[in-house]
Motif scaffolding. Sequence first.
Motif, PDB file in Angstrom:
ATOM      1  N   ILE A 635       0.940  -1.202  -0.039  1.00 13.90           N
ATOM      2  CA  ILE A 635       0.222  -0.172  -0.200  1.00 13.90           C
ATOM      3  C   ILE A 635       0.845   1.256  -0.038  1.00 13.90           C
ATOM      4  O   ILE A 635       0.746   2.473  -0.801  1.00 13.90           O
ATOM      5  N   TYR A 636       1.877   1.447   0.897  1.00 16.27           N
ATOM      6  CA  TYR A 636       2.708   2.563   0.759  1.00 16.27           C
ATOM      7  C   TYR A 636       3.526   2.492  -0.329  1.00 16.27           C
ATOM      8  O   TYR A 636       3.890   3.727  -0.680  1.00 16.27           O
ATOM      9  N   ARG A 637       4.027   1.496  -1.055  1.00 17.70           N
ATOM     10  CA  ARG A 637       4.517   1.642  -2.264  1.00 17.70           C
ATOM     11  C   ARG A 637       3.736   2.065  -3.449  1.00 17.70           C
ATOM     12  O   ARG A 637       4.152   2.939  -4.088  1.00 17.70           O
ATOM     13  N   TRP A 638       2.368   1.465  -3.356  1.00 17.30           N
ATOM     14  CA  TRP A 638       1.348   2.400  -4.331  1.00 17.30           C
ATOM     15  C   TRP A 638       1.612   3.584  -3.979  1.00 17.30           C
ATOM     16  O   TRP A 638       1.365   4.646  -5.006  1.00 17.30           O
ATOM     17  N   GLN A 639       1.501   4.169  -2.780  1.00 18.33           N
ATOM     18  CA  GLN A 639       1.345   5.713  -2.411  1.00 18.33           C
ATOM     19  C   GLN A 639       2.361   6.531  -2.995  1.00 18.33           C
ATOM     20  O   GLN A 639       2.281   7.309  -3.684  1.00 18.33           O
ATOM     21  N   GLN A 640       3.462   5.784  -2.989  1.00 17.40           N
ATOM     22  CA  GLN A 640       4.905   6.506  -3.396  1.00 17.40           C
ATOM     23  C   GLN A 640       4.743   6.768  -5.029  1.00 17.40           C
ATOM     24  O   GLN A 640       5.360   7.570  -5.464  1.00 17.40           O
ATOM     25  N   LEU A 643      -0.454   6.005  -7.101  1.00 17.05           N
ATOM     26  CA  LEU A 643      -1.573   5.203  -7.490  1.00 17.05           C
ATOM     27  C   LEU A 643      -2.632   5.132  -6.454  1.00 17.05           C
ATOM     28  O   LEU A 643      -3.719   4.918  -6.745  1.00 17.05           O
ATOM     29  N   LEU A 644      -2.113   5.475  -5.150  1.00 13.34           N
ATOM     30  CA  LEU A 644      -3.127   5.852  -4.137  1.00 13.34           C
ATOM     31  C   LEU A 644      -3.255   7.165  -3.437  1.00 13.34           C
ATOM     32  O   LEU A 644      -1.794   7.578  -3.534  1.00 13.34           O
ATOM     33  N   GLU A 645      -3.960   7.650  -2.982  1.00 10.96           N
ATOM     34  CA  GLU A 645      -3.743   8.990  -2.232  1.00 10.96           C
ATOM     35  C   GLU A 645      -3.917   8.787  -0.790  1.00 10.96           C
ATOM     36  O   GLU A 645      -4.955   8.254  -0.218  1.00 10.96           O
ATOM     37  N   GLY A 646      -2.841   9.497  -0.229  1.00 14.33           N
ATOM     38  CA  GLY A 646      -2.784   9.222   1.165  1.00 14.33           C
ATOM     39  C   GLY A 646      -2.228  10.518   1.919  1.00 14.33           C
ATOM     40  O   GLY A 646      -1.710  11.268   1.241  1.00 14.33           O
ATOM     41  N   VAL A 647      -2.589  10.740   3.421  1.00 14.26           N
ATOM     42  CA  VAL A 647      -2.047  11.643   4.094  1.00 14.26           C
ATOM     43  C   VAL A 647      -1.430  11.222   5.263  1.00 14.26           C
ATOM     44  O   VAL A 647      -2.045  10.340   5.839  1.00 14.26           O
ATOM     45  N   SER A 648      -0.538  11.954   5.746  1.00  8.97           N
ATOM     46  CA  SER A 648       0.208  11.647   6.872  1.00  8.97           C
ATOM     47  C   SER A 648      -0.413  12.442   8.296  1.00  8.97           C
ATOM     48  O   SER A 648      -0.758  13.536   8.170  1.00  8.97           O
ATOM     49  N   TYR A 649      -0.645  11.642   9.153  1.00  2.00           N
ATOM     50  CA  TYR A 649      -1.464  11.908  10.410  1.00  2.00           C
ATOM     51  C   TYR A 649      -0.760  12.003  11.625  1.00  2.00           C
ATOM     52  O   TYR A 649      -1.364  12.607  12.746  1.00  2.00           O
ATOM     53  N   GLY A 653       5.125   9.345  10.029  1.00  2.00           N
ATOM     54  CA  GLY A 653       4.906   9.087   8.569  1.00  2.00           C
ATOM     55  C   GLY A 653       3.597   8.154   8.367  1.00  2.00           C
ATOM     56  O   GLY A 653       3.475   7.917   7.219  1.00  2.00           O
ATOM     57  N   SER A 654       2.906   7.757   9.311  1.00  4.60           N
ATOM     58  CA  SER A 654       1.823   6.911   9.242  1.00  4.60           C
ATOM     59  C   SER A 654       0.595   7.774   8.472  1.00  4.60           C
ATOM     60  O   SER A 654       0.894   8.978   8.645  1.00  4.60           O
ATOM     61  N   CYS A 655      -0.053   6.848   7.517  1.00  5.66           N
ATOM     62  CA  CYS A 655      -0.820   7.411   6.591  1.00  5.66           C
ATOM     63  C   CYS A 655      -2.332   7.032   6.728  1.00  5.66           C
ATOM     64  O   CYS A 655      -2.391   5.864   7.091  1.00  5.66           O
ATOM     65  N   LEU A 656      -3.290   7.913   6.283  1.00  8.18           N
ATOM     66  CA  LEU A 656      -4.680   7.301   6.155  1.00  8.18           C
ATOM     67  C   LEU A 656      -5.053   7.609   4.513  1.00  8.18           C
ATOM     68  O   LEU A 656      -4.321   8.408   3.850  1.00  8.18           O
ATOM     69  N   PHE A 657      -5.715   6.793   3.826  1.00 13.18           N
ATOM     70  CA  PHE A 657      -5.852   6.373   2.596  1.00 13.18           C
ATOM     71  C   PHE A 657      -7.292   6.631   2.144  1.00 13.18           C
ATOM     72  O   PHE A 657      -8.014   6.183   2.888  1.00 13.18           O
ATOM     73  N   ARG A 658      -7.405   7.484   1.229  1.00 10.67           N
ATOM     74  CA  ARG A 658      -8.797   7.636   0.595  1.00 10.67           C
ATOM     75  C   ARG A 658      -9.267   6.250   0.057  1.00 10.67           C
ATOM     76  O   ARG A 658      -8.630   5.564  -0.765  1.00 10.67           O
TER      77      ARG A 658
END
Length: 674
Positions: A635-640, A643-649, A653-658
């Motif tokens: 999932i994190y590799r796809w974010q880099q 391909l996925l939209e994510g925000v750090s909270y 560096g932990s993220c939430l994804f749409r």
Amino acid sequence: MNAQEIKPRQLQRLACLYVRQSTLQQVLENRESTARQYALRDRAIALGWIAERIVVLDQDLGHSGTSASDRVGFQRLVAEVGLGKVGLVLGLEVSRLARSSSDWHHLLEICALTGTLILDEDGLYDPATFNDRLLLGLKGTMSEAELYILRARLLGGILNKARRAELKLHLPIGFCYTEDNRVVLDPDKQAQATIKLLFQTFRRTGTASATVRAFRQQNLAFPRRLSKGVHKGELVWNDMRHDDVLRVLHNPVYAGAFVFGRTRTNKTADGKIHIVALAQEEWQVMIKDAHPAYISWEEYEGHLSQLRANSQAYTPKHLNPPREGPALLQGLVICGQCGERMTVRYHQRGGQRVVPDYVCQKAGISAGTAPCQRFLGRDLDAAIGQVLLEMLTPALVNQVLQWHAELCSQLSEAEHLRQMEVERAQYAADLAGRRFMRVDPDNRLVADLLEAEWNAKLRDLASAQQALAQQQQQQESEVSRKESEQMSQMLEQFPRFWNDPTTPVRERKRILRLVVSDVTVLKTTCLTAHIRFVGGATRSIEVALPPAFAQSRLTPVQTLAEIDRLLNDYRDSQVAVQMNKAGYKTFAGLSFTTSLVSALRRKHGLKDFYSRKLAEGWVSAEELARQLNVTGATIYRWQQRKLLEGVSYDERGSCLFRPLQTPLTSQARGRKKS
């Protein structure tokens, strides 16, 4: 008394020979008198005392006979006589034993009680008999009178010479004597310039401490003249001290006056010497314009008045000098209830004085009661500053222009001094180099020493040149910020200068005192301030009291609303950055931090960024991985790869994804896996 009248019991006691000279110079040069005193030992032997019973007391060689407090030998003599161990006291004359009638008659009284005889160069005496005691008393009185007459003659000659301003006294730094004993300015131009700059700096700053700080900031040295050693009379340069400034400011010689008898010397019963400074009207001799001067007599008296006003022990009704504290009205506020001047107290934050309080506590301290008034000075200072901006006139602008011209003159004078210091160092280095060049190369002991001295002088020269270059660079940057064209437009520029946070508080106070004489404040439901200007005009203003302590610590609603809005898009640390960029402050006037934002959010029940994103449907990496049947790392590799939209909270560096709106096709999954 005849020698036949000496009793056997007196011969069985000691014979004490007391030897004294008044000064060490007399001990070295007047040796005949000392030899005559020691010769009295033969008189004691001729009278029947054996050599073993004759004691010589010569510990007081070089001590004056005016007092017995510092004469160990005389004190021992009196003690031995009082114990009845002495049968005969020998002294060349009464003046050798004592020059004080009290000490002399005290010795006679003890000798009479213990049956001790006294021998001088004229004869033998028994203090127990009336005639001998009367004669000894007269001799003591004459010895004391002789000392007074000698001293009066010497002092009379000194005073007569002083009245003609011909008495040669110790000169302060900046002056010297010529071959014909005339007082002239020191031929060393750097010493002259340093003394002149000292007076100019004191007139500009108003205090001796500020003068020392100004010299230290400019890296300027102060001269001193060596009073002893092989280099006696030479000038040496060191850092300026506070006592150097006070010594120069208090000395009337710098005003061209010849002064004698400024102090009175008293000697107490214990032998201690006390020097008391006399008032100017009690000086024995004062002749104005007796020699060249650095300042006028009026300037000298003005300096003394300023020093008296600066003294902490002196509480004048007029103004004390402006200092570094942030209280704008320091020394200007008068209590509206009792009429006394109010003092300043500061609240410290982060080790700095930031918030002033004005307190009327003089009567409270003396009577043990509460202060008349006490109020926060921040709002009052701001209101007075606004009045000053409104009352700005061309006259005040001209005063500021004069201050600017004085500042430029001070910078120029300081640079001139540093250039002369470089010239002095250059001369010393060249001189050391010539000495080294003239030495025989084979004489390595001398050559090595001269080479080391040359290297040291070259290092001093390099240090002086470096200091000159640094100060020139700083002065250029300071002057460039205050161009003459800008100063000519002071009516427009002054508000910017006044509100500039880099403007020193001391300068604001000095400008304010050019206009405002004092401010009388009465605290009721508000602060009523009656301003009295220097020209006699008055003006009254009202300043609202600050809110109660509990209310003053509440965060404004507008600030909370802005934090709530920013939490939709930022986490706590980012919210703090955005709030500071927008110019928001806490209730205490401080900048926002991550911990402050977190505390406000929890206290007022605001959701954090993480909770808001979850409410919008965003999911964690683990949950999305379960939905897609992949690992969290995928999932994190796809974010880099975006391909996925994510925000750090959080900061880790932990993220939430749409969440995905449509399922991924096998082809897209294959591309992602590849």
